[in-house]
Design a protein around this motif. Sequence first.
Motif, PDB file in Angstrom:
ATOM      1  N   CYS A  78      25.919  43.732  37.822  1.00  0.00           N
ATOM      2  CA  CYS A  78      26.459  44.478  38.945  1.00  0.00           C
ATOM      3  C   CYS A  78      27.914  44.049  39.137  1.00  0.00           C
ATOM      4  O   CYS A  78      28.262  42.885  38.871  1.00  0.00           O
ATOM      5  CB  CYS A  78      25.624  44.126  40.183  1.00  0.00           C
ATOM      6  SG  CYS A  78      26.161  44.859  41.717  1.00  0.00           S
ATOM      7  N   ALA A  79      28.757  44.974  39.589  1.00  0.00           N
ATOM      8  CA  ALA A  79      30.172  44.660  39.723  1.00  0.00           C
ATOM      9  C   ALA A  79      30.770  45.383  40.922  1.00  0.00           C
ATOM     10  O   ALA A  79      30.310  46.470  41.283  1.00  0.00           O
ATOM     11  CB  ALA A  79      30.916  45.056  38.458  1.00  0.00           C
ATOM     12  N   ALA A  80      31.806  44.777  41.495  1.00  0.00           N
ATOM     13  CA  ALA A  80      32.504  45.366  42.638  1.00  0.00           C
ATOM     14  C   ALA A  80      33.979  45.528  42.312  1.00  0.00           C
ATOM     15  O   ALA A  80      34.587  44.633  41.708  1.00  0.00           O
ATOM     16  CB  ALA A  80      32.333  44.490  43.874  1.00  0.00           C
ATOM     17  N   PRO A 120      36.335  57.005  36.975  1.00  0.00           N
ATOM     18  CA  PRO A 120      35.138  57.500  36.265  1.00  0.00           C
ATOM     19  C   PRO A 120      34.609  56.550  35.198  1.00  0.00           C
ATOM     20  O   PRO A 120      33.415  56.557  34.913  1.00  0.00           O
ATOM     21  CB  PRO A 120      35.624  58.804  35.643  1.00  0.00           C
ATOM     22  CG  PRO A 120      36.733  59.256  36.518  1.00  0.00           C
ATOM     23  CD  PRO A 120      37.422  57.996  36.968  1.00  0.00           C
ATOM     24  N   LYS A 121      35.489  55.729  34.613  1.00  0.00           N
ATOM     25  CA  LYS A 121      35.032  54.813  33.558  1.00  0.00           C
ATOM     26  C   LYS A 121      35.046  53.357  34.010  1.00  0.00           C
ATOM     27  O   LYS A 121      34.604  52.484  33.272  1.00  0.00           O
ATOM     28  CB  LYS A 121      35.918  54.954  32.318  1.00  0.00           C
ATOM     29  CG  LYS A 121      35.839  56.320  31.660  1.00  0.00           C
ATOM     30  CD  LYS A 121      34.452  56.618  31.136  1.00  0.00           C
ATOM     31  CE  LYS A 121      34.440  57.945  30.381  1.00  0.00           C
ATOM     32  NZ  LYS A 121      33.059  58.296  29.934  1.00  0.00           N
ATOM     33  N   LEU A 122      35.579  53.095  35.210  1.00  0.00           N
ATOM     34  CA  LEU A 122      35.624  51.760  35.804  1.00  0.00           C
ATOM     35  C   LEU A 122      35.907  50.667  34.770  1.00  0.00           C
ATOM     36  O   LEU A 122      35.004  49.927  34.349  1.00  0.00           O
ATOM     37  CB  LEU A 122      34.317  51.450  36.536  1.00  0.00           C
ATOM     38  CG  LEU A 122      34.367  50.245  37.494  1.00  0.00           C
ATOM     39  CD1 LEU A 122      35.490  50.427  38.508  1.00  0.00           C
ATOM     40  CD2 LEU A 122      33.038  50.086  38.192  1.00  0.00           C
ATOM     41  N   PRO A 123      37.150  50.524  34.373  1.00  0.00           N
ATOM     42  CA  PRO A 123      37.488  49.510  33.371  1.00  0.00           C
ATOM     43  C   PRO A 123      37.103  48.103  33.818  1.00  0.00           C
ATOM     44  O   PRO A 123      37.152  47.785  35.008  1.00  0.00           O
ATOM     45  CB  PRO A 123      39.016  49.633  33.255  1.00  0.00           C
ATOM     46  CG  PRO A 123      39.347  50.972  33.815  1.00  0.00           C
ATOM     47  CD  PRO A 123      38.325  51.248  34.867  1.00  0.00           C
ATOM     48  N   VAL A 124      36.744  47.275  32.863  1.00  0.00           N
ATOM     49  CA  VAL A 124      36.390  45.883  33.153  1.00  0.00           C
ATOM     50  C   VAL A 124      37.538  45.177  33.866  1.00  0.00           C
ATOM     51  O   VAL A 124      37.318  44.336  34.741  1.00  0.00           O
ATOM     52  CB  VAL A 124      36.019  45.150  31.847  1.00  0.00           C
ATOM     53  CG1 VAL A 124      35.887  43.656  32.090  1.00  0.00           C
ATOM     54  CG2 VAL A 124      34.729  45.704  31.276  1.00  0.00           C
ATOM     55  N   THR A 125      38.759  45.554  33.526  1.00  0.00           N
ATOM     56  CA  THR A 125      39.934  44.913  34.126  1.00  0.00           C
ATOM     57  C   THR A 125      40.069  45.224  35.617  1.00  0.00           C
ATOM     58  O   THR A 125      40.814  44.549  36.324  1.00  0.00           O
ATOM     59  CB  THR A 125      41.204  45.352  33.403  1.00  0.00           C
ATOM     60  OG1 THR A 125      41.213  46.788  33.309  1.00  0.00           O
ATOM     61  CG2 THR A 125      41.261  44.771  31.996  1.00  0.00           C
ATOM     62  N   ASP A 126      39.366  46.242  36.107  1.00  0.00           N
ATOM     63  CA  ASP A 126      39.411  46.607  37.527  1.00  0.00           C
ATOM     64  C   ASP A 126      38.405  45.820  38.365  1.00  0.00           C
ATOM     65  O   ASP A 126      38.438  45.885  39.590  1.00  0.00           O
ATOM     66  CB  ASP A 126      39.128  48.094  37.724  1.00  0.00           C
ATOM     67  CG  ASP A 126      40.333  48.972  37.438  1.00  0.00           C
ATOM     68  OD1 ASP A 126      40.253  50.191  37.680  1.00  0.00           O
ATOM     69  OD2 ASP A 126      41.354  48.435  36.966  1.00  0.00           O
ATOM     70  N   ILE A 127      37.495  45.106  37.728  1.00  0.00           N
ATOM     71  CA  ILE A 127      36.414  44.436  38.444  1.00  0.00           C
ATOM     72  C   ILE A 127      36.924  43.191  39.162  1.00  0.00           C
ATOM     73  O   ILE A 127      37.590  42.348  38.571  1.00  0.00           O
ATOM     74  CB  ILE A 127      35.267  44.047  37.494  1.00  0.00           C
ATOM     75  CG1 ILE A 127      34.706  45.301  36.814  1.00  0.00           C
ATOM     76  CG2 ILE A 127      34.168  43.312  38.269  1.00  0.00           C
ATOM     77  CD1 ILE A 127      34.236  46.372  37.780  1.00  0.00           C
ATOM     78  N   ARG A 128      36.574  43.101  40.449  1.00  0.00           N
ATOM     79  CA  ARG A 128      36.950  41.923  41.239  1.00  0.00           C
ATOM     80  C   ARG A 128      35.830  40.890  41.273  1.00  0.00           C
ATOM     81  O   ARG A 128      36.083  39.684  41.275  1.00  0.00           O
ATOM     82  CB  ARG A 128      37.285  42.349  42.658  1.00  0.00           C
ATOM     83  CG  ARG A 128      38.605  43.080  42.787  1.00  0.00           C
ATOM     84  CD  ARG A 128      39.107  43.049  44.196  1.00  0.00           C
ATOM     85  NE  ARG A 128      39.413  41.667  44.634  1.00  0.00           N
ATOM     86  CZ  ARG A 128      39.741  41.333  45.862  1.00  0.00           C
ATOM     87  NH1 ARG A 128      39.795  42.265  46.799  1.00  0.00           N
ATOM     88  NH2 ARG A 128      40.008  40.095  46.180  1.00  0.00           N
ATOM     89  N   TYR A 129      34.586  41.370  41.350  1.00  0.00           N
ATOM     90  CA  TYR A 129      33.456  40.444  41.453  1.00  0.00           C
ATOM     91  C   TYR A 129      32.334  40.895  40.521  1.00  0.00           C
ATOM     92  O   TYR A 129      32.073  42.094  40.395  1.00  0.00           O
ATOM     93  CB  TYR A 129      32.919  40.398  42.892  1.00  0.00           C
ATOM     94  CG  TYR A 129      33.955  39.999  43.909  1.00  0.00           C
ATOM     95  CD1 TYR A 129      34.533  40.951  44.743  1.00  0.00           C
ATOM     96  CD2 TYR A 129      34.366  38.670  44.027  1.00  0.00           C
ATOM     97  CE1 TYR A 129      35.494  40.592  45.671  1.00  0.00           C
ATOM     98  CE2 TYR A 129      35.323  38.304  44.949  1.00  0.00           C
ATOM     99  CZ  TYR A 129      35.883  39.267  45.769  1.00  0.00           C
ATOM    100  OH  TYR A 129      36.843  38.902  46.681  1.00  0.00           O
TER     101      TYR A 129
END
Length: 124
Positions: free
Chosen positions: A96-98, A104-113
């Motif tokens: 799970c990620a926030a 639409p593709k939610l890059p891994v680099t955008d994940i905060r948590y």
Amino acid sequence: QVQLVESGGGLVQAGGSLRLSCAASGRSSSSYVMGWFRQAPGKGREFVGTISLSGGSTYYADSVKGRFTISRDNAKNTVYLQMNSLKPEDTAVYYCAAANFFHPKLPVTDIRYWGQGTQVTVSS
């Protein structure tokens, strides 16, 4: 700061279903775009799907579209991943990620948590 804890993983036969849950503590998960990723042994972390702040918009990877559904209950600070028609190739650790921004593709680099992950194994 938000802590994410996944649950609901396990062993299931091909064609079966599982529902994963992601419970958030600390800052409310309703403040974040939420997503699910997975990582199979020897492979990189793969986008599965994402859901907007309100839950009104969702996007999925082509490999799971039509079989997986993401939903969220902001009152319970919980996000769900309903997985139907499971295949052996769905076997992976699911995370799970926030994130702050909807993509639409939610890059891994955008994940905060990130959560710690939960194992899903689909037997043939």
